[in-house]
Design an enzyme around this catalytic site. Structure first.
Site, PDB file in Angstrom:
ATOM      1  N   ASP A 179      25.630 -26.389 -84.732  1.00 28.55           N
ATOM      2  CA  ASP A 179      25.633 -26.029 -86.154  1.00 28.55           C
ATOM      3  C   ASP A 179      24.260 -26.199 -86.791  1.00 28.55           C
ATOM      4  OD1 ASP A 179      25.954 -28.854 -85.749  1.00 28.55           O
ATOM      5  OD2 ASP A 179      26.651 -29.085 -87.809  1.00 28.55           O
ATOM      6  N   GLU A 196      27.415 -31.831 -86.380  1.00 22.31           N
ATOM      7  CA  GLU A 196      26.381 -32.883 -86.462  1.00 22.31           C
ATOM      8  C   GLU A 196      25.712 -32.915 -87.828  1.00 22.31           C
ATOM      9  OE1 GLU A 196      22.470 -34.813 -86.273  1.00 22.31           O
ATOM     10  OE2 GLU A 196      22.890 -32.705 -86.719  1.00 22.31           O
TER      11      GLU A 196
END
Length: 382
Positions: free
Chosen positions: A81, A142
């Site tokens: 991400d 994350e």
């Protein structure tokens, strides 16, 4: 192996362009999963098995192990991400200017996904046993604190001896040996509304109470010892002529070691245990969502191995501390020798000027492959 990696630089850039031009902000599951599909397909082509962990809210997570995997000692952490919203890739697509590659997530961490894959590909071509000593975790949240992947990381890492974390190297090429711990908290104040002109005495201002608390929280900061408290967002009130009955603040804290976190939480709880404005009430919620990544003796030993490898291949390795958070904190807290910043050299992450140094793609791919090779040789010898 170095020559092979050099020959793959154009392929690296093509893959990097493909990944950067896919929006994959943490909250855009479709885009994150698209990146995950590309990466896991490439790994499957070089003999890796994939365990997909389905995730309804965010992108899926993946655990990758080679089909010859045998009690791997090395855990590698990388994330799929970015911080950028939908539409960013269209507005600001991949580009190359003066030896640097630009685009959303190019450094954090799509460049790292590229170097990770090509390091594994180089090792596979070398026909060594290194791939059997590696477990790779690709997570998809994350950038928002790994709320759905922390447990997975801790579970899959518990038998690891080394943790290699693929955040980008610092601007000067430094790898990361320690990070401050991070906590997120919400402070909510409830008061009593009243007209500020007609009957202000009947009101109990939630904003006034919040103001007292904000000042007290900031007084807990101690930069000299690595402690910082920041009230980043405040909300409250409905109109200028209304005593506000609700106010809220979000608070970010950073600490250098675990003992500081415990002490700081105690002080914050003491602050919110009473009110300054009579008739207001307080709700205080939150937790440390990333423990500190401390530079332990095990980590220092791992850094020395990496520096020796750097000397052999002509790459100077310096380690540094940073205040930003990463999944490295989770493996470090388990007592695993953990080194972060093993991706390509880059800077200005999370901004429209984010970049990586193109020359570092080959350099850091070679370095990563050699680290894995050397750590596997240590396993065989022991």
């Amino acid at each position: 192996m170095e020559e092979y990696i050099k020959q793959k630089e154009i392929d690296m850039l093509k893959l990097l362009e493909t990944l950067v031009n896919i929006d994959s902000g943490s909250n855009y599951k479709q885009g994150v999963d698209a990146v995950g599909h590309i990466i896991t397909k490439l790994f499957s082509e070089i003999g890796f098995n994939m365990q997909k962990i389905e995730n309804k809210e965010y992108g899926n997570h993946y655990v990758l192990t080679h089909h010859r995997c045998d009690q791997p000692e090395i855990i590698i952490l990388a994330h799929l991400d970015t911080v950028f919203p939908m539409g960013t890739a269209l507005d600001r697509p991949f580009s190359i200017i003066d030896g640097r590659a630009y685009g959303p997530g190019v450094a954090d961490m799509k460049g790292s996904l590229v170097t990770l894959y090509f390091a594994m590909k180089a090792l596979q071509r070398n026909h060594g046993n290194e791939l059997s000593n590696v477990k790779i975790i690709l997570n998809s949240d994350e950038e928002i604190g790994s709320p759905t992947s922390r447990e997975l990381i801790e579970k899959e890492s518990k038998n690891a001896r080394y943790s290699l974390v693929m955040e980008p190297a610092r601007k000067d090429g430094s790898i990361v040996s320690s990070r401050r711990g991070k906590g997120n908290y919400t402070l909510t104040i409830e008061g009593k509304a009243a007209h500020s002109g007609i009957e202000p005495e009947k009101g109990r201002s939630a904003i006034e109470e919040l103001a007292h608390k904000i000042i007290q929280f900031y007084q807990l900061s101690d930069p000299e010892h690595g402690i910082s408290v920041n009230v980043g967002v405040i909300e409250g009130g409905t109109s200028p002529n209304t005593i506000p009955d609700h106010a809220e603040a979000t608070i970010d804290i950073r600490v250098k070691d675990a003992s500081q976190a415990e002490e700081l939480e105690e002080k914050m709880e003491e602050i919110v245990s009473s009110t300054e404005v009579k008739g207001t009430s307080i709700v205080f919620e939150g937790e440390m969502n990333r423990p500190p990544m401390e530079k332990t003796k095990k980590t220092q030993s791992l850094i020395r191995v990496i520096q020796e490898i750097g000397d052999k291949i002509g790459v100077e390795i310096v380690d540094t501390a940073t205040g930003g958070g990463s999944d490295a904190s989770f493996t470090a807290a388990l007592g695993i020798a953990t080194v972060d910043g093993l991706g390509p050299i880059g800077g200005n992450a999370h901004s429209d000027k984010e970049y990586i140094e193109i020359d570092s793609l080959v350099e850091r791919t070679h370095l990563l492959a050699m680290i894995i090779k050397q750590l596997t040789l240590k396993k065989v010898k022991e």
